[in-house]
Design an enzyme around this catalytic site. Structure first.
Site, short mmCIF file in Angstrom:
data_model
loop_
_atom_site.label_atom_id
_atom_site.label_comp_id
_atom_site.label_asym_id
_atom_site.label_seq_id
_atom_site.Cartn_x
_atom_site.Cartn_y
_atom_site.Cartn_z
N LYS A 23 -33.01 31.67 56.49
CA LYS A 23 -33.44 30.26 56.43
C LYS A 23 -33.72 29.85 54.98
CE LYS A 23 -37.91 29.07 57.26
NZ LYS A 23 -38.46 28.26 56.14
N ASN A 24 -34.48 30.68 54.28
CA ASN A 24 -34.88 30.29 52.93
C ASN A 24 -33.75 30.39 51.91
OD1 ASN A 24 -37.37 29.69 53.89
ND2 ASN A 24 -38.43 31.44 52.99
N CYS A 119 -49.54 20.95 53.57
CA CYS A 119 -49.12 21.42 54.88
C CYS A 119 -50.17 22.42 55.32
CB CYS A 119 -47.74 22.02 54.84
SG CYS A 119 -47.66 23.55 53.93
N ARG A 124 -49.75 23.05 48.04
CA ARG A 124 -48.36 23.19 47.61
C ARG A 124 -47.86 22.08 46.69
NH1 ARG A 124 -45.12 25.64 52.74
NH2 ARG A 124 -43.82 26.56 51.13
N ASP A 309 -44.79 35.55 53.53
CA ASP A 309 -44.22 35.16 54.83
C ASP A 309 -44.29 36.27 55.87
OD1 ASP A 309 -43.66 32.68 53.84
OD2 ASP A 309 -41.51 33.01 53.57
N ARG A 401 -38.62 26.67 64.02
CA ARG A 401 -38.16 26.27 62.69
C ARG A 401 -37.49 27.42 61.96
NH1 ARG A 401 -42.45 22.99 59.20
NH2 ARG A 401 -40.65 23.22 57.86
C1 UD1 Z 1 -40.81 29.45 49.31
C2 UD1 Z 1 -40.45 29.75 50.73
C3 UD1 Z 1 -41.69 30.08 51.55
C4 UD1 Z 1 -42.46 31.21 50.89
C5 UD1 Z 1 -42.72 30.90 49.42
C6 UD1 Z 1 -43.35 32.07 48.67
C7 UD1 Z 1 -38.47 28.39 51.07
C8 UD1 Z 1 -37.83 27.23 51.74
N1 UD1 Z 1 -39.78 28.58 51.29
O1 UD1 Z 1 -41.66 28.29 49.32
O2 UD1 Z 1 -41.28 30.46 52.85
O3 UD1 Z 1 -43.69 31.40 51.54
O4 UD1 Z 1 -41.49 30.57 48.75
O5 UD1 Z 1 -42.59 33.20 48.80
O6 UD1 Z 1 -37.81 29.14 50.38
N2 UD1 Z 1 -46.78 26.10 43.17
C9 UD1 Z 1 -47.39 25.30 42.25
N3 UD1 Z 1 -46.64 24.33 41.62
C10 UD1 Z 1 -45.33 24.13 41.90
C11 UD1 Z 1 -44.71 24.97 42.85
C12 UD1 Z 1 -45.46 25.94 43.47
O7 UD1 Z 1 -48.57 25.44 41.98
O8 UD1 Z 1 -44.72 23.23 41.30
C13 UD1 Z 1 -47.57 27.13 43.89
C14 UD1 Z 1 -47.66 26.86 45.39
O9 UD1 Z 1 -48.68 25.96 45.67
C15 UD1 Z 1 -47.93 28.22 45.95
C16 UD1 Z 1 -47.14 29.13 45.00
O10 UD1 Z 1 -46.91 28.36 43.82
O11 UD1 Z 1 -49.28 28.55 45.89
C17 UD1 Z 1 -45.83 29.63 45.57
O12 UD1 Z 1 -45.01 28.54 45.88
P1 UD1 Z 1 -43.42 28.61 45.78
O13 UD1 Z 1 -43.00 29.95 45.30
O14 UD1 Z 1 -42.96 27.41 45.04
O15 UD1 Z 1 -43.02 28.48 47.32
P2 UD1 Z 1 -41.99 27.50 47.97
O16 UD1 Z 1 -40.74 27.43 47.15
O17 UD1 Z 1 -42.66 26.25 48.36
#
Ligand code: UD1
Length: 420
Positions: A23-24, A119, A124, A309, A401
């Site tokens: 999925k990711n 969420c 996030r 995850d 999902r």
């Molecule tokens: C992706 C995965 C999700 C997984 C996560 C971490 C997908 C679709 N989803 O989510 O299943 O749990 O990686 O392995 O691939 N953060 C910031 N600022 C930003 C972006 C992120 O502070 O601009 C923080 C987030 O709040 C969080 C952490 O960084 O605490 C990790 O987030 P991130 O690695 O970006 O996860 P996602 O890409 O949202």
């Protein structure tokens, strides 16, 4: 009426299970098809509601999609995209839809995408994505709950990410793919899904090196071509079945799985006395009757650390292990949604700031519980397999999902789950 699961306790799970596409990995690759402006064929695409939502979003932008769910082939033509604005209803439903921002900006010089907002698992933010777009020369406006980015043509830059965010690495890699000159992303995410995205982009004519390491170099190209790409197996789906086998003291062979990608889970399972073997046909996970399952501490970390995850599912396993486990969540700020529900099932868990202290109990008991998000929901299903009596789980659309018919797959292995 919303659907729910009614789960009976089961004997040990036994048999073989084929893992689906990730999925990711498929969500960012779908966003990346925007960059090509061509017809792309994606293979090994899992039939998940999140994938449905993402291709629905591409269609609202003007793309044409055709999905043969039986073969897992999804054809996406992005030639006719004529809108650069994502609808609020779609972005709030699926956070990953923010990943269209980079590709739209790079190909059309503009994107308007609502902020994905909070969420169940935490606030996030997308600040790292936005800082990166600005570094590539875009004008970034973040107001009225909406992000607007604009640039005639992006210019390559050196970008250091404060945190190795998966989404920010993907968005910036896609944006830089069509930028003028070279971009260097430092301290970026190294997840297998990043490598899959880079492979797609390179197959489409992109020039990306170093994906899978913490420094990615991207030489921007003028345009991209039509391509065909097979999505990697889902390491989180695989990990979930590995834990299910362990929790029910069963013996399960997983096929279509990349052993390297599940190493952090394999290592933890071995630590708690589960036998995990890499075979030519797949990965065999089984309980060792001469050794009880014991407790283990774990801390979630970016890859190759233990995946956030998989945290909830592993916690379900630790609920009936011998001893006390300390499970620390470092990636998200609020990802213990399963704890209250597991406690309703008789688990002994205390939360102290970012850690959950899990005291193994002899038996969990079935009751009514609610899935608050995807992985918390999966954890409840796993716990229910091992609980005395019936467990009723509501909110299972969260589970759909990210797992293709989790109930049917587990039933094939000997579980008794009814969807009503
Ligand atoms: C992706 C995965 C999700 C997984 C996560 C971490 C997908 C679709 N989803 O989510 O299943 O749990 O990686 O392995 O691939 N953060 C910031 N600022 C930003 C972006 C992120 O502070 O601009 C923080 C987030 O709040 C969080 C952490 O960084 O605490 C990790 O987030 P991130 O690695 O970006 O996860 P996602 O890409 O949202």
């Amino acid at each position: 009426m919303a659907e729910k699961f009614i789960i009976e306790p089961c004997e040990e799970l036994r048999g073989e299970i084929e893992i689906g596409g990730s999925k990711n990995a498929v969500l960012p690759v779908l966003a990346a098809t925007i960059l090509t402006g061509q017809e792309n064929v994606l293979q090994n695409v899992p039939s998940l509601s999140d994938v449905e939502a993402m291709s629905g979003l591409l269609e609202t932008l003007g793309a044409k999609t055709q999905w043969d769910k039986k073969s897992g082939n999804l054809t996406v033509s992005t030639a006719a995209i004529n809108s650069q604005e994502a609808a609020y209803e779609l972005v709030v439903k699926l956070r990953a839809s923010f990943l269209v921002t980079g590709p739209l900006l790079a190909r059309f010089g503009k994107a308007k995408v609502p902020l994905p907002g909070g969420c169940a698992i935490g606030s996030r933010p997308v600040d790292l994505h936005l800082k990166g777009f600005a570094a590539l020369g875009a004008e970034v406006d973040n107001s009225h709950g909406c992000v607007t980015v604009e640039a005639r043509r992006l210019k390559g830059a050196k970008i250091y990410l404060d945190f190795p965010s998966v989404g920010a690495t993907e968005n910036l890699m896609m944006a830089a793919a069509l930028a003028e000159g070279q971009t260097i992303l430092e301290n970026c995410a190294v997840e297998p899904e990043i490598v899959d995205l880079a492979n797609f982009l390179n197959a489409a004519g992109g020039k990306i090196r170093g994906a899978g390491t913490d420094t990615i170099k991207i030489d921007g190209v003028r345009d991209m071509k039509a391509t065909q790409h097979s999505i990697i197996p889902d390491r989180i789906e695989a990990g979930t079945f590995m834990v299910a086998a362990a929790l029910t003291r069963g013996d399960v062979l997983l096929t279509n799985v990349t052993a390297d990608h599940v190493k952090p889970v394999t290592a933890k399972l071995k630590e708690v006395n589960i036998l995990v073997e890499e075979l030519e046909t797949g990965i065999r996970v089984r309980h060792d009757p001469s050794h009880e399952i014991i407790s283990a501490d774990l801390k979630t970390m970016p890859y190759p650390g233990f995946p956030t995850d998989m945290q909830a599912q592993f916690m379900a396993l630790m609920c009936t292990a011998g001893g006390t486990s300390i499970i620390t969540e470092t990636v998200f700020e609020n990802r213990f949604m399963q704890v209250g529900e597991l406690k309703r099932m008789g688990a002994e868990i205390k939360i102290e700031s970012r850690s959950a202290i899990v005291e193994g109990v002899k038996k969990l008991t079935g009751t009514q519980v609610a899935a608050s998000d995807l992985r918390a929901g999966a954890a409840l299903v796993l716990a229910a397999l091992r609980a005395d009596g019936l467990t009723e789980i509501t909110g299972i659309h969260h589970i759909d999902r990210g797992y293709y018919r989790l109930d049917t797959s587990l039933n094939k292995l000997g579980a008794r789950i009814k969807r009503v």
